[in-house]
Motif scaffolding. Structure first.
Motif, PDB file in Angstrom:
ATOM      1  N   ARG A  21      16.663 -43.154-100.693  1.00 33.36           N
ATOM      2  CA  ARG A  21      15.630 -43.861-101.460  1.00 33.36           C
ATOM      3  C   ARG A  21      16.220 -44.393-102.784  1.00 33.36           C
ATOM      4  NH1 ARG A  21      10.844 -45.737 -99.798  1.00 33.36           N
ATOM      5  NH2 ARG A  21      10.321 -43.777 -98.790  1.00 33.36           N
ATOM      6  N   PHE A  22      17.056 -43.573-103.407  1.00 32.14           N
ATOM      7  CA  PHE A  22      17.725 -44.007-104.647  1.00 32.14           C
ATOM      8  C   PHE A  22      18.544 -45.272-104.366  1.00 32.14           C
ATOM      9  CE2 PHE A  22      21.231 -44.295-107.570  1.00 32.14           C
ATOM     10  CZ  PHE A  22      20.731 -43.870-108.794  1.00 32.14           C
ATOM     11  N   ARG A  23      19.252 -45.247-103.239  1.00 34.29           N
ATOM     12  CA  ARG A  23      20.075 -46.407-102.882  1.00 34.29           C
ATOM     13  C   ARG A  23      19.195 -47.642-102.655  1.00 34.29           C
ATOM     14  NH1 ARG A  23      21.145 -49.502 -99.330  1.00 34.29           N
ATOM     15  NH2 ARG A  23      19.817 -48.494 -97.801  1.00 34.29           N
ATOM     16  N   GLN A  24      18.080 -47.394-101.973  1.00 32.95           N
ATOM     17  CA  GLN A  24      17.170 -48.507-101.673  1.00 32.95           C
ATOM     18  C   GLN A  24      16.622 -49.126-102.973  1.00 32.95           C
ATOM     19  OE1 GLN A  24      13.700 -47.144 -99.539  1.00 32.95           O
ATOM     20  NE2 GLN A  24      12.805 -49.182 -99.559  1.00 32.95           N
ATOM     21  N   ILE A  25      16.276 -48.282-103.934  1.00 33.07           N
ATOM     22  CA  ILE A  25      15.660 -48.797-105.173  1.00 33.07           C
ATOM     23  C   ILE A  25      16.691 -49.460-106.092  1.00 33.07           C
ATOM     24  CG2 ILE A  25      14.406 -48.154-107.300  1.00 33.07           C
ATOM     25  CD1 ILE A  25      13.041 -45.922-105.673  1.00 33.07           C
ATOM     26  N   THR A  26      17.883 -48.868-106.192  1.00 32.13           N
ATOM     27  CA  THR A  26      18.844 -49.361-107.206  1.00 32.13           C
ATOM     28  C   THR A  26      19.942 -50.247-106.630  1.00 32.13           C
ATOM     29  OG1 THR A  26      20.342 -47.505-106.874  1.00 32.13           O
ATOM     30  CG2 THR A  26      18.616 -47.196-108.540  1.00 32.13           C
TER      31      THR A  26
END
Ligand code: SAM
Ligand code: SF4
Length: 325
Positions: free
Chosen positions: A127-132
């Protein structure tokens, strides 16, 4: 001498953007990445020192370095050291996406930074990868450990609270505060000129979290004069605290104590204002600091009562990387 406006508000806190460049691609900010615009270079180290001097001599005791990603600047530590050396500056804060934190936290502490805000929108790696746009969650988490080791006492985690993206993680973020003196601050997603559709899809009011906090026994804490915009909550079973930043709440602007200065030397009286007052020409010699102070005093009197975000008037800023969040 202090800086005050016509609504009885005194300004103690400066957000100083030192670059609009960023290496992340946060979905609500720079989803397509930073693209350099033609035009002047950002303020030099010496121009930044002069700006900070003028503000601090006008009673601003807290300066936050922001951007873009401020730590991308090669002279970042020198800029921080110059500003922390100013006698009136009690708090030199940094807002960072954390990508250099693990390796450089100790250097930043040595340069005089004494308050740290780290953006971390998800505790879930994918999710972190998806957002940033970056697979760097683990690095940022290790960076938080490094910041504690480096001696930072005030460490805040900024979480932009978004429906369908990380709203199911509120409990996990609250848990981070149980054992460690971290302050987790949920920031209500703000609408910006470039991302109206993203805002419509993902905005949820921060008071949905406030209700949860009251139910779980959290209580509100009093604010200091140079405190930021968060309403803070504490709990007897947690070493850390929770902050809520609710720009759409009705009295958010009444307690505004902040000014913003862009990396090109423009004064912004509000994050969502329609103009930036160009003041770079007053940053060319040390002898101009007195004139700059006079300009600031005059300009701040023009600050309006509040933003018009509820009417979707997002001002001149297309995304928050241009003048810092
Ligand atoms: N690059 C650094 C970082 O991300 O921490 C500093 C600059 S960033 C613009 C400052 C803060 O503004 C970050 O915590 C970011 O999550 C927040 N921010 C950016 N755009 C936002 C938006 N539309 N609504 C709410 N917060 C936002
Ligand atoms: Fe970069 Fe910060 Fe904007 Fe994310 S929020 S794109 S890290 S400036």
């Amino acid at each position: 001498m202090t800086l005050s406006d016509g609504f009885g508000r005194t300004f103690r806190y400066l957000r100083l953007s030192i670059t609009e460049a960023c290496n992340f691609r946060c979905s609500y900010c720079l989803p397509d990445g930073y693209k350099k615009r033609p035009g002047p270079a950002p303020l030099s180290r010496v121009e930044l020192r002069r700006a900070a001097t003028a503000f601090s001599e006008l009673g601003l005791t807290k300066i936050r370095l922001t951007g873009g990603e401020p730590t991308l600047r090669k002279d970042f530590e020198q800029i921080a050291a110059d500003i922390s050396a100013l006698q009136q500056v009690r708090t030199l804060a940094l807002t960072t996406n954390g990508y250099r934190l693990e390796k450089r936290a100790h250097l930043w502490r040595a340069a005089g930074i004494n308050a740290l805000n780290i953006s971390l929108d998800s505790l879930d790696r994918e999710r972190f990868r998806q957002i940033t746009g970056h697979d760097r969650r683990d690095e940022v988490l290790r960076g938080i450990d490094a910041a504690f080791e480096a001696g930072f006492e005030t460490i805040k985690i900024n979480v932009v609270y978004m429906k369908g993206l990380n709203d199911h993680e509120v409990g996990d973020f609250i848990n981070l505060t149980r054992e460690r003196p971290l302050s987790v601050r949920f920031i209500e997603l703000m609408e910006t000129g470039e991302h109206a559709a993203f805002f419509t899809r993902h905005h949820i009011p921060a008071d949905t979290i406030a209700r949860k906090l009251y139910q779980q026994g959290w209580t509100p804490k009093l604010k200091a004069a140079d405190a930021g915009p968060a309403n803070n909550f504490i709990h007897p079973d947690h070493r850390g605290s929770i902050g809520l930043i609710a720009p759409y709440s009705k009295d958010f602007c009444q307690s505004c104590n902040r000014l913003r200065f862009s990396s090109f030397g423009n004064l912004h009286l509000c994050l969502f204002g329609n103009f930036g007052l160009p003041l770079r020409r007053y940053l060319q010699h040390d002898e101009q600091i007195g004139d700059l102070k006079q300009q600031l005093i005059k300009a701040v009197r023009r600050k309006t009562a509040g933003h018009q975000l509820a009417q979707h008037q997002t001002g001149m800023t297309g995304n928050l990387s241009a003048i810092g969040g």
